[in-house]
Design a protein around this motif. Structure first.
Motif, PDB file in Angstrom:
ATOM      1  N   PHE A  99      74.244  49.093  43.703  1.00 43.50           N
ATOM      2  CA  PHE A  99      73.260  49.468  44.725  1.00 43.50           C
ATOM      3  C   PHE A  99      73.326  48.503  45.906  1.00 43.50           C
ATOM      4  N   PHE A 100      73.360  47.217  45.617  1.00 47.19           N
ATOM      5  CA  PHE A 100      73.438  46.215  46.669  1.00 47.19           C
ATOM      6  C   PHE A 100      74.751  46.332  47.437  1.00 47.19           C
ATOM      7  N   GLY A 101      75.840  46.583  46.731  1.00 48.07           N
ATOM      8  CA  GLY A 101      77.148  46.667  47.368  1.00 48.07           C
ATOM      9  C   GLY A 101      77.275  47.816  48.341  1.00 48.07           C
ATOM     10  N   ILE A 102      76.759  48.987  47.975  1.00 48.14           N
ATOM     11  CA  ILE A 102      76.836  50.147  48.865  1.00 48.14           C
ATOM     12  C   ILE A 102      76.024  49.884  50.130  1.00 48.14           C
ATOM     13  N   GLY A 103      74.810  49.378  49.960  1.00 50.02           N
ATOM     14  CA  GLY A 103      73.963  49.106  51.115  1.00 50.02           C
ATOM     15  C   GLY A 103      74.556  48.056  52.035  1.00 50.02           C
ATOM     16  N   THR A 104      75.134  47.015  51.469  1.00 52.51           N
ATOM     17  CA  THR A 104      75.719  45.952  52.273  1.00 52.51           C
ATOM     18  C   THR A 104      76.983  46.422  52.969  1.00 52.51           C
ATOM     19  N   SER A 105      77.653  47.453  52.425  1.00 51.23           N
ATOM     20  CA  SER A 105      78.825  48.023  53.090  1.00 51.23           C
ATOM     21  C   SER A 105      78.461  48.569  54.464  1.00 51.23           C
ATOM     22  N   ALA A 106      77.284  49.171  54.570  1.00 50.41           N
ATOM     23  CA  ALA A 106      76.842  49.681  55.874  1.00 50.41           C
ATOM     24  C   ALA A 106      76.684  48.531  56.862  1.00 50.41           C
ATOM     25  N   TYR A 107      76.155  47.410  56.389  1.00 50.74           N
ATOM     26  CA  TYR A 107      75.966  46.253  57.255  1.00 50.74           C
ATOM     27  C   TYR A 107      77.300  45.664  57.693  1.00 50.74           C
ATOM     28  N   THR A 108      78.228  45.464  56.758  1.00 52.20           N
ATOM     29  CA  THR A 108      79.509  44.855  57.114  1.00 52.20           C
ATOM     30  C   THR A 108      80.326  45.772  58.015  1.00 52.20           C
ATOM     31  N   LEU A 109      80.225  47.073  57.811  1.00 47.14           N
ATOM     32  CA  LEU A 109      80.941  48.026  58.667  1.00 47.14           C
ATOM     33  C   LEU A 109      80.448  47.937  60.106  1.00 47.14           C
ATOM     34  N   VAL A 110      79.137  47.976  60.289  1.00 47.27           N
ATOM     35  CA  VAL A 110      78.553  47.915  61.632  1.00 47.27           C
ATOM     36  C   VAL A 110      78.804  46.549  62.267  1.00 47.27           C
ATOM     37  N   LEU A 111      78.667  45.493  61.468  1.00 46.65           N
ATOM     38  CA  LEU A 111      78.873  44.140  61.978  1.00 46.65           C
ATOM     39  C   LEU A 111      80.285  43.962  62.521  1.00 46.65           C
TER      40      LEU A 111
END
Length: 400
Positions: free
Chosen positions: A214-226
């Motif tokens: 769950f944490f990994g999928i959500g953080t993927s959105a952050y790293t992609l945008v970043l």
């Protein structure tokens, strides 16, 4: 009365220090995107290698976060955080000299290791010394993280015009110095040897693996945008400074979302309605980037900023809900964040490959939207009946 005032000052100092530490945990990555075109011109890095500048530190954050419980047991919380802050500061400072492709990637990895250790260890300290206000301190901590991303992304391009671009990447070492001074003078509730610390990762717990995914999928959105939001708009004809300001505005909204969440998060025992609203907001923001990135740019930034800004602390809070013993905090948080960041490191690298192949980020946005939909389905298994019970660290499997 005097004792009450002293305790209040200690709480305020601790809150300030938590924010200052958080400021150090993103500039080494967030400062790259707005001047990526300048870096590529000077180092001949292609899009795939450029994706590694974000993917590798995130991967390092994941791998070394898994060791958080071990380091906490050997060195103690306070000493470990001190060494990690020094590593982050030196990694940033080294870019003034080592700014070739290998140097940038190496310093990104070293900084990622320091970041990983802090992110695995600091929540345990919060849980140990301030359990009654843990949710509030965690959201302030994440607000600091997003604040560091905001300041660095919004100012790195203008700074690169005033000084050299390697200097603009290295100036963020000052954040580590300030945080280190504040950390040194901040009193903690217990000594390093105040009790047993679990360094055993909950590898046999299905619930722990579920939280990690769950944490990994959500953080993927952050790293992609970043990693790719500034290059995305630069490709559409925007300047690096303007694209950096866009990312800075997005991270400002993340700070606002995190601070706003800190005021209400402890009022909701059932986190699921909030999580579903947050994930819907992120999905709409990504969809806006896909269909109308220019005309609806402000809408996209608003949705992504508020959504991602709220999801990161909520993911940590949901993990926190599973912790009843502070001695297990470092190992559980290290496992969830470690594995989660390993998962999240794939997305910016994959986006670089897709951009190199198709000369567009559309496919990356589509993949991320699909992942957010999957994450939304996962929310229904995060009921209070489960999240308010501790992780089972001993049985072969734990019902997720």
């Amino acid at each position: 009365m005097a004792k009450t005032l002293t305790q209040r000052r200690h709480r305020l100092l601790f809150a300030l220090t938590v924010v200052l530490i958080g400021l150090n945990l993103r500039p080494i990555m967030a400062a790259v995107g707005p001047i990526l075109d300048l870096i590529q011109v000077n180092t001949a890095i292609n899009d795939t290698a450029a994706g590694l500048l974000t993917a590798l530190p995130v991967l390092a954050m994941g791998v070394f976060a898994l060791l958080g419980g071990v380091l906490q047991r050997i060195l103690g919380i306070e000493s470990t955080i001190t060494l990690a802050l020094i590593a982050v500061g030196l990694a940033s400072l080294a870019r003034l000299i080592f700014h070739g492709e290998l140097g940038l990637i190496t310093t990104a990895c070293v900084g990622g290791i320091g970041i990983a250790v802090i992110q695995a260890i600091l929540p345990g300290l919060i849980k140990r010394d301030h359990s009654e206000n843990a949710g509030r301190y965690m959201t302030l901590y994440t607000a600091g993280i997003m604040g560091g991303a905001m300041i660095s992304s919004a100012t790195v391009a203008p700074l690169s015009h005033v000084m050299s671009w390697p200097a603009a990447l290295s100036v963020w070492a000052v954040f580590a110095l300030i945080a280190l001074i504040s950390w040194t003078v901040t009193p903690t509730g217990q000594s390093d040897t105040s009790g047993p610390v679990s360094s055993t990762l909950p590898l046999r717990s299905g619930r722990a693996w579920y939280l990690m995914l769950f944490f990994g999928i959500g953080t993927s959105a952050y790293t992609l945008v970043l990693a790719w939001l500034p290059p995305f708009y630069i490709h559409l004809g925007w300047s690096g400074t303007t694209a950096g300001v866009l990312l800075g505005g997005l991270t400002l909204l993340q700070v606002i979302a995190a601070i706003g969440l800190s005021a209400v998060v402890d009022r909701f025992t059932d986190r699921r309605p909030i999580l579903l609203l947050i994930l819907a907001t992120i999905a709409l923001g990504l969809l806006t980037l896909l269909i109308a990135p220019k005309s609806l740019v402000l809408v996209a930034i608003l949705l992504l900023g508020l959504g991602i800004g709220a999801l990161f602390p909520m993911s940590l809070v949901v993990t926190f809900d599973h912790m009843q013993q502070p001695s297990q905090a470092g190992a559980l948080m290290g496992f969830v964040q470690g594995g989660g960041y390993i998962i999240a490191s794939v997305m910016p690298f994959l986006a670089g490959i897709l951009r190199n192949e198709f000369h567009s980020l559309s496919m990356a946005w589509i993949i991320m939207i699909a992942a957010i939909i999957i994450q939304s389905l996962m929310v229904f298994r995060l009921s209070p009946r489960h999240t308010l019970s501790s992780i089972d660290w001993s049985v072969q499997t734990t019902r997720a």
